[in-house]
Design a protein around this motif. Structure first.
Motif, PDB file in Angstrom:
ATOM      1  N   HIS A   1       0.809  -1.219   0.000  1.00  0.00           N
ATOM      2  CA  HIS A   1       0.000   0.000   0.000  1.00  0.00           C
ATOM      3  C   HIS A   1       0.845   1.273   0.000  1.00  0.00           C
ATOM      4  CE1 HIS A   1       0.618  -0.855   4.300  1.00  0.00           C
ATOM      5  NE2 HIS A   1       0.530   0.463   4.475  1.00  0.00           N
ATOM      6  N   ASN A   2       2.154   1.155   0.240  1.00  0.00           N
ATOM      7  CA  ASN A   2       3.062   2.300   0.199  1.00  0.00           C
ATOM      8  C   ASN A   2       3.994   2.297  -1.008  1.00  0.00           C
ATOM      9  OD1 ASN A   2       2.233   3.591   2.581  1.00  0.00           O
ATOM     10  ND2 ASN A   2       3.457   2.189   3.817  1.00  0.00           N
ATOM     11  N   GLN A   3       3.925   1.260  -1.826  1.00  0.00           N
ATOM     12  CA  GLN A   3       4.877   1.105  -2.924  1.00  0.00           C
ATOM     13  C   GLN A   3       4.832   2.270  -3.913  1.00  0.00           C
ATOM     14  OE1 GLN A   3       7.113  -1.725  -3.231  1.00  0.00           O
ATOM     15  NE2 GLN A   3       8.071  -0.173  -4.511  1.00  0.00           N
ATOM     16  N   GLU A   4       3.648   2.730  -4.290  1.00  0.00           N
ATOM     17  CA  GLU A   4       3.531   3.792  -5.283  1.00  0.00           C
ATOM     18  C   GLU A   4       4.170   5.097  -4.792  1.00  0.00           C
ATOM     19  OE1 GLU A   4       0.173   6.325  -7.743  1.00  0.00           O
ATOM     20  OE2 GLU A   4      -0.415   4.414  -6.847  1.00  0.00           O
ATOM     21  N   VAL A   5       3.872   5.495  -3.582  1.00  0.00           N
ATOM     22  CA  VAL A   5       4.435   6.738  -3.053  1.00  0.00           C
ATOM     23  C   VAL A   5       5.942   6.596  -2.847  1.00  0.00           C
ATOM     24  CG1 VAL A   5       4.000   6.304  -0.590  1.00  0.00           C
ATOM     25  CG2 VAL A   5       4.025   8.641  -1.465  1.00  0.00           C
ATOM     26  N   PHE A   6       6.390   5.424  -2.450  1.00  0.00           N
ATOM     27  CA  PHE A   6       7.815   5.145  -2.285  1.00  0.00           C
ATOM     28  C   PHE A   6       8.528   5.289  -3.624  1.00  0.00           C
ATOM     29  CE2 PHE A   6      11.521   2.406  -1.756  1.00  0.00           C
ATOM     30  CZ  PHE A   6      11.935   2.640  -0.455  1.00  0.00           C
ATOM     31  N   ASP A   7       7.973   4.671  -4.673  1.00  0.00           N
ATOM     32  CA  ASP A   7       8.572   4.739  -6.013  1.00  0.00           C
ATOM     33  C   ASP A   7       8.587   6.164  -6.553  1.00  0.00           C
ATOM     34  OD1 ASP A   7       9.020   2.001  -5.959  1.00  0.00           O
ATOM     35  OD2 ASP A   7       7.246   1.528  -7.165  1.00  0.00           O
ATOM     36  N   ARG A   8       7.520   6.918  -6.297  1.00  0.00           N
ATOM     37  CA  ARG A   8       7.480   8.317  -6.744  1.00  0.00           C
ATOM     38  C   ARG A   8       8.560   9.134  -6.040  1.00  0.00           C
ATOM     39  NH1 ARG A   8       1.668   8.287  -6.136  1.00  0.00           N
ATOM     40  NH2 ARG A   8       1.975   9.672  -4.363  1.00  0.00           N
ATOM     41  N   ALA A   9       8.775   8.861  -4.776  1.00  0.00           N
ATOM     42  CA  ALA A   9       9.816   9.571  -4.030  1.00  0.00           C
ATOM     43  C   ALA A   9      11.200   9.251  -4.590  1.00  0.00           C
ATOM     44  CB  ALA A   9       9.740   9.213  -2.546  1.00  0.00           C
ATOM     45  N   VAL A  10      11.449   7.987  -4.896  1.00  0.00           N
ATOM     46  CA  VAL A  10      12.740   7.604  -5.485  1.00  0.00           C
ATOM     47  C   VAL A  10      12.927   8.319  -6.822  1.00  0.00           C
ATOM     48  CG1 VAL A  10      14.112   5.695  -6.436  1.00  0.00           C
ATOM     49  CG2 VAL A  10      12.863   5.384  -4.292  1.00  0.00           C
ATOM     50  N   ASP A  11      11.883   8.348  -7.651  1.00  0.00           N
ATOM     51  CA  ASP A  11      11.963   9.038  -8.946  1.00  0.00           C
ATOM     52  C   ASP A  11      12.274  10.521  -8.756  1.00  0.00           C
ATOM     53  OD1 ASP A  11      11.362   6.656 -10.237  1.00  0.00           O
ATOM     54  OD2 ASP A  11       9.242   7.174 -10.553  1.00  0.00           O
ATOM     55  N   ALA A  12      11.604  11.166  -7.812  1.00  0.00           N
ATOM     56  CA  ALA A  12      11.794  12.600  -7.571  1.00  0.00           C
ATOM     57  C   ALA A  12      13.208  12.891  -7.068  1.00  0.00           C
ATOM     58  CB  ALA A  12      10.757  13.106  -6.583  1.00  0.00           C
ATOM     59  N   VAL A  13      13.701  12.074  -6.157  1.00  0.00           N
ATOM     60  CA  VAL A  13      15.052  12.278  -5.631  1.00  0.00           C
ATOM     61  C   VAL A  13      16.084  12.020  -6.726  1.00  0.00           C
ATOM     62  CG1 VAL A  13      16.769  11.442  -3.966  1.00  0.00           C
ATOM     63  CG2 VAL A  13      14.406  11.819  -3.241  1.00  0.00           C
ATOM     64  N   ALA A  14      15.877  11.001  -7.546  1.00  0.00           N
ATOM     65  CA  ALA A  14      16.802  10.718  -8.642  1.00  0.00           C
ATOM     66  C   ALA A  14      16.827  11.879  -9.636  1.00  0.00           C
ATOM     67  CB  ALA A  14      16.421   9.417  -9.345  1.00  0.00           C
ATOM     68  N   GLU A  15      15.667  12.422  -9.946  1.00  0.00           N
ATOM     69  CA  GLU A  15      15.597  13.551 -10.873  1.00  0.00           C
ATOM     70  C   GLU A  15      16.308  14.773 -10.293  1.00  0.00           C
ATOM     71  OE1 GLU A  15      12.198  16.403 -12.851  1.00  0.00           O
ATOM     72  OE2 GLU A  15      11.697  14.310 -12.487  1.00  0.00           O
ATOM     73  N   ALA A  16      16.063  15.066  -9.027  1.00  0.00           N
ATOM     74  CA  ALA A  16      16.726  16.199  -8.379  1.00  0.00           C
ATOM     75  C   ALA A  16      18.241  15.990  -8.321  1.00  0.00           C
ATOM     76  CB  ALA A  16      16.158  16.406  -6.977  1.00  0.00           C
ATOM     77  N   THR A  17      18.666  14.760  -8.082  1.00  0.00           N
ATOM     78  CA  THR A  17      20.090  14.450  -8.019  1.00  0.00           C
ATOM     79  C   THR A  17      20.747  14.645  -9.383  1.00  0.00           C
ATOM     80  OG1 THR A  17      19.720  12.880  -6.227  1.00  0.00           O
ATOM     81  CG2 THR A  17      21.791  12.659  -7.456  1.00  0.00           C
ATOM     82  N   ALA A  18      20.105  14.160 -10.434  1.00  0.00           N
ATOM     83  CA  ALA A  18      20.646  14.329 -11.787  1.00  0.00           C
ATOM     84  C   ALA A  18      20.754  15.811 -12.142  1.00  0.00           C
ATOM     85  CB  ALA A  18      19.776  13.589 -12.796  1.00  0.00           C
ATOM     86  N   GLU A  19      19.742  16.584 -11.769  1.00  0.00           N
ATOM     87  CA  GLU A  19      19.757  18.028 -12.033  1.00  0.00           C
ATOM     88  C   GLU A  19      20.893  18.703 -11.262  1.00  0.00           C
ATOM     89  OE1 GLU A  19      16.886  21.861 -11.255  1.00  0.00           O
ATOM     90  OE2 GLU A  19      15.931  19.926 -11.643  1.00  0.00           O
ATOM     91  N   LEU A  20      21.060  18.321 -10.011  1.00  0.00           N
ATOM     92  CA  LEU A  20      22.134  18.867  -9.193  1.00  0.00           C
ATOM     93  C   LEU A  20      23.489  18.558  -9.819  1.00  0.00           C
ATOM     94  CD1 LEU A  20      23.352  20.078  -6.545  1.00  0.00           C
ATOM     95  CD2 LEU A  20      23.203  17.761  -5.623  1.00  0.00           C
ATOM     96  N   LEU A  21      23.725  17.308 -10.157  1.00  0.00           N
ATOM     97  CA  LEU A  21      25.019  16.912 -10.715  1.00  0.00           C
ATOM     98  C   LEU A  21      25.290  17.609 -12.037  1.00  0.00           C
ATOM     99  CD1 LEU A  21      25.013  13.102  -9.870  1.00  0.00           C
ATOM    100  CD2 LEU A  21      26.322  14.919  -8.739  1.00  0.00           C
ATOM    101  N   ALA A  22      24.259  17.786 -12.852  1.00  0.00           N
ATOM    102  CA  ALA A  22      24.427  18.454 -14.142  1.00  0.00           C
ATOM    103  C   ALA A  22      24.771  19.926 -13.974  1.00  0.00           C
ATOM    104  CB  ALA A  22      23.162  18.305 -14.973  1.00  0.00           C
ATOM    105  N   GLY A  23      24.331  20.540 -12.888  1.00  0.00           N
ATOM    106  CA  GLY A  23      24.561  21.954 -12.677  1.00  0.00           C
ATOM    107  C   GLY A  23      25.790  22.303 -11.872  1.00  0.00           C
ATOM    108  N   LEU A  24      26.397  21.324 -11.225  1.00  0.00           N
ATOM    109  CA  LEU A  24      27.567  21.604 -10.393  1.00  0.00           C
ATOM    110  C   LEU A  24      28.783  21.949 -11.242  1.00  0.00           C
ATOM    111  CD1 LEU A  24      27.487  18.801  -7.682  1.00  0.00           C
ATOM    112  CD2 LEU A  24      27.011  21.224  -7.357  1.00  0.00           C
TER     113      LEU A  24
END
Length: 77
Positions: free
Chosen positions: A42-65
């Motif tokens: 029952h928590n899998q969807e929100v967990f997966d969305r959080a992983v996607d969001a953190v991965a996207e933010a991380t990629a953006e951070l690394l690309a801008g550093l």
């Protein structure tokens, strides 16, 4: 915070971080913050969305550093 999350930028990581490395770091972060290694169904969807969001933010951070002093010296040509 979470020792299994490795640094994904030069000079610690010589080459550009892969999507898999970024996603693995995001997963470790979400696991640590949520307190779940594997969420219940029952928590899998929100967990997966959080992983996607953190991965996207991380990629953006690394690309801008801009990591000074890590650039290869230019060769005279």
């Amino acid at each position: 915070m979470c020792r299994s999350i490795k640094t994904l930028r030069p000079p610690v990581l010589a080459e550009q971080a892969t999507d898999e490395e970024i996603r693995a770091a995001a997963l470790q972060y979400v696991r640590k913050v949520s307190g779940f290694r594997a969420p219940a169904a029952h928590n899998q969807e929100v967990f997966d969305r959080a992983v996607d969001a953190v991965a996207e933010a991380t990629a953006e951070l690394l690309a801008g550093l801009e990591v000074r002093g890590s650039a290869q010296p230019r060769r005279a040509g």
